[in-house]
Design an enzyme around this catalytic site. Structure first.
Site, PDB file in Angstrom:
ATOM      1  N   SER A   1      23.995  72.615  31.968  1.00  0.00           N
ATOM      2  CA  SER A   1      24.283  73.627  31.198  1.00  0.00           C
ATOM      3  C   SER A   1      23.510  74.819  31.691  1.00  0.00           C
ATOM      4  O   SER A   1      22.331  74.761  32.092  1.00  0.00           O
ATOM      5  CB  SER A   1      24.276  73.541  29.785  1.00  0.00           C
TER       6      SER A   1
ATOM      7  N   TYR B   1      20.991  69.803  21.974  1.00  0.00           N
ATOM      8  CA  TYR B   1      22.046  70.145  23.268  1.00  0.00           C
ATOM      9  C   TYR B   1      21.203  70.741  24.466  1.00  0.00           C
ATOM     10  O   TYR B   1      21.167  70.390  25.486  1.00  0.00           O
ATOM     11  CB  TYR B   1      23.085  71.216  22.784  1.00  0.00           C
TER      12      TYR B   1
END
Length: 255
Positions: free
Chosen positions: A138, A151
């Site tokens: 990400s 995350y």
């Protein structure tokens, strides 16, 4: 990674980026196997998209990963691409200890899940003339969104895992490619699908496919939109990137 002629297994592709990428790859002449936990979603995908194969898999369960891998390899011995798409993202507040259950689930899904998948396929892949492991990190692996600490950490781990595996597997036929999405209009977080500051899903997948086709030897698949986050430290404006990312938009308007 070649754009066509592959047999691709994508766990975590029953919605969002995973499903859109699966359908785009199928359109380019690849055999695609979609994996997911929910049988009803798999049946729906198979009915709506003839030719897309499905297999049930729960990447938080080591036994399920092993069983699914054995099933895929037995039914599709030419499988040569694994895209470790399955992942979860949650808002957490670490001022209190009740974040722990969420954090453990995120790390199990986003870090242990890909590790288990790679372990289940890496030996088979080395027996093939050409294979690809595509990890999914990400933009948040490179600049933190304040409200999603676990995350962010999980995706930073995937980035470094990808870098290291690429070195270890350099003496094999297995390529390691890292997909680095920005914020995309999916249901990864509540409200994200309608977030005007996130990248439209179709635009994202179109650009990804263009990169794969135009740069088959790329080690990192980066759409233009993610480079703001990816290269902040290299550009010397990391603090400004973090400040912009953690402005008024809770999903990171500049991700």
């Amino acid at each position: 990674m070649d754009i066509t002629g592959n047999t691709v297994f994508i766990p975590g592709a029953t919605s969002g980026i995973g499903l859109a990428l699966a359908l785009a790859l199928k359109e380019r002449g690849n055999t695609v196997i979609v994996g997911g936990r929910r049988t009803e979603l798999l049946e729906k995908i198979a009915a709506e998209h003839p030719g897309v194969e499905t297999v049930r898999i729960d990447t938080t369960d080591a036994g399920s990963v092993q069983a699914a891998a054995e099933d895929v390899i037995a039914r599709f011995p030419a499988v040569n691409v694994l895209i470790t798409m399955a992942g979860v993202m949650r808002v957490e507040d670490w001022h209190r200890p009740d974040f722990l259950e969420s954090a453990e689930n995120i790390i199990t899904t986003n870090v242990l899940g890909p590790i288990r998948l790679i372990a289940a396929f890496v030996e088979h892949f080395q027996s093939l003339p050409d294979a690809t492991i595509m990890t999914v990190s990400s933009g948040l692996a490179f600049a933190p969104l304040k409200v999603t600490p676990s995350y962010n950490a999980s995706k930073a781990a995937i980035h470094m895992l990808s870098e290291t595996l690429r070195l270890q597997l350099a003496d094999t036929t297995v390529k390691v490619v890292e997909l680095e999405p920005p914020s995309v209009q999916t249901d990864l977080l509540p409200g994200q699908a309608d977030n005007d500051h996130a990248m439209p899903l179709d635009s994202y997948v179109t650009e990804v496919m263009s990169i794969i086709e135009g740069q088959p030897d790329a080690r990192e698949i980066q759409v233009e939109r993610v480079k703001f986050l990816r290269y902040g430290e290299a550009r010397g404006d990391y603090d400004q990137v973090v400040a912009a990312l953690n402005g008024s938009d809770p999903h990171g308007r500049l991700e």
